[in-house]
Design a protein around this motif. Structure first.
Motif, PDB file in Angstrom:
ATOM      1  N   LEU A 280     -33.380  13.516  -1.082  1.00  0.00           N
ATOM      2  CA  LEU A 280     -33.799  12.069  -0.690  1.00  0.00           C
ATOM      3  C   LEU A 280     -34.203  11.759   0.177  1.00  0.00           C
ATOM      4  N   LEU A 281     -35.855  12.844   0.429  1.00  0.00           N
ATOM      5  CA  LEU A 281     -36.192  12.132   1.588  1.00  0.00           C
ATOM      6  C   LEU A 281     -38.050  11.769   0.393  1.00  0.00           C
ATOM      7  N   VAL A 282     -38.049  11.336  -0.730  1.00  0.00           N
ATOM      8  CA  VAL A 282     -39.003  10.686  -1.280  1.00  0.00           C
ATOM      9  C   VAL A 282     -37.929   9.402  -1.692  1.00  0.00           C
ATOM     10  N   ILE A 283     -36.519   9.178  -1.811  1.00  0.00           N
ATOM     11  CA  ILE A 283     -35.650   7.718  -1.986  1.00  0.00           C
ATOM     12  C   ILE A 283     -36.047   7.204   0.160  1.00  0.00           C
ATOM     13  N   ALA A 284     -35.535   8.083   0.758  1.00  0.00           N
ATOM     14  CA  ALA A 284     -35.635   7.546   2.392  1.00  0.00           C
ATOM     15  C   ALA A 284     -37.172   6.901   2.162  1.00  0.00           C
ATOM     16  N   PHE A 285     -38.191   8.022   1.947  1.00  0.00           N
ATOM     17  CA  PHE A 285     -39.967   6.874   2.136  1.00  0.00           C
ATOM     18  C   PHE A 285     -39.808   5.607   0.951  1.00  0.00           C
ATOM     19  N   GLY A 286     -38.760   5.834  -0.276  1.00  0.00           N
ATOM     20  CA  GLY A 286     -39.127   4.481  -0.615  1.00  0.00           C
ATOM     21  C   GLY A 286     -38.682   3.097  -0.049  1.00  0.00           C
ATOM     22  N   ILE A 287     -37.323   3.773   0.343  1.00  0.00           N
ATOM     23  CA  ILE A 287     -36.418   2.662   1.049  1.00  0.00           C
ATOM     24  C   ILE A 287     -36.726   2.101   2.165  1.00  0.00           C
ATOM     25  N   TYR A 288     -38.228   2.603   2.964  1.00  0.00           N
ATOM     26  CA  TYR A 288     -38.874   2.381   3.973  1.00  0.00           C
ATOM     27  C   TYR A 288     -39.748   1.471   3.738  1.00  0.00           C
ATOM     28  N   ARG A 289     -40.732   1.682   2.779  1.00  0.00           N
ATOM     29  CA  ARG A 289     -41.676   1.276   2.039  1.00  0.00           C
ATOM     30  C   ARG A 289     -41.265  -0.312   2.086  1.00  0.00           C
ATOM     31  N   LEU A 290     -40.000  -0.258   1.413  1.00  0.00           N
ATOM     32  CA  LEU A 290     -39.046  -1.624   1.092  1.00  0.00           C
ATOM     33  C   LEU A 290     -38.883  -2.467   2.257  1.00  0.00           C
TER      34      LEU A 290
END
Length: 222
Positions: A87-97
């Motif tokens: 979930l942390l990796v997904i959240a960071f990816g969305i933040y980068r988007l």
């Protein structure tokens, strides 16, 4: 070859593939190696620049993965940790988007300090974070007696795995980046990069979300 063997092999391939992916990404520093070679008019300068870039990337991997090597010794929390990391990796990816801006702190690090620059970039762009779900999967696949191994044995195994994953990944990263830097320096030239390279920021962010989503699906299923 059993299902467990295929899972282990695929996870190691993911470690290498993510390293190659990081390596070809110009944001991870290979253009700085090309720059060093061109400024000093020496291929040795290019090769010398790859060393600090590799060290910085390796240290970033270790900084992020090692805490999970200790957390995973809490066997009863293992599934929760894997899901949380995904979930942390997904959240960071969305933040980068959403936020495409590069961290301002990176601009304050001079390119001459290549190891520090490489370390900061790998942390800021989530390069090390991307490895965490893969590493946790490797630890689970490699455990011979889940839930019953002694804590000290688990710590030794997982710390060794953390170091090995970081070294393999950083090795693949600097190999891909180094080869690309050499091609640009010797044959293609900087004009090729300026004309043909595309912005990887969106691709990078999406890949973070995908890695996290796949790891989350595997974590929930097990």
């Amino acid at each position: 070859m059993g299902a467990a063997d295929w899972t282990l092999a695929s996870l190691w391939l993911a470690v290498i593939a993510s390293g190659l992916y990081h390596g070809i990404n110009p944001g991870m520093g290979w253009p700085l190696a090309v720059s060093a070679g061109l400024m000093q008019r020496s291929s040795r300068a290019l090769l010398a620049a790859l060393g600090p870039l590799a060290i910085g990337h390796l240290l970033a991997m270790l900084l992020v993965i090692l805490p999970f090597a200790l957390l995973i010794t809490l066997v009863e929390w293992q599934r929760t940790i894997r899901i949380g990391a995904s979930l942390l990796v997904i959240a960071f990816g969305i933040y980068r988007l959403i936020d495409r801006r590069h961290p301002r702190a990176l601009a304050r690090i001079p390119p001459t300090q290549l190891a520090l620059w490489s370390f900061a970039v790998a942390i800021a762009h989530g390069g090390a974070l991307m490895l965490v779900p893969i590493y946790l999967g490797l630890c689970r696949a490699a455990e011979p007696d889940q839930g019953h191994a002694a804590a000290n044995s688990l710590i030794d195994t997982n710390l060794t795995m953390a170091v090995l994953v970081s070294i393999v990944h950083a090795g693949a990263m600097i190999t891909a980046g180094g080869c690309l830097a050499w091609l640009v320096y010797r044959y293609l030239g900087l004009k090729f990069v300026a004309r043909s390279w595309f912005n990887l920021d969106t691709v990078w962010a999406v890949s973070l979300v995908l890695v996290g989503a796949v790891a989350l699906a595997l974590g929930v299923a097990t």
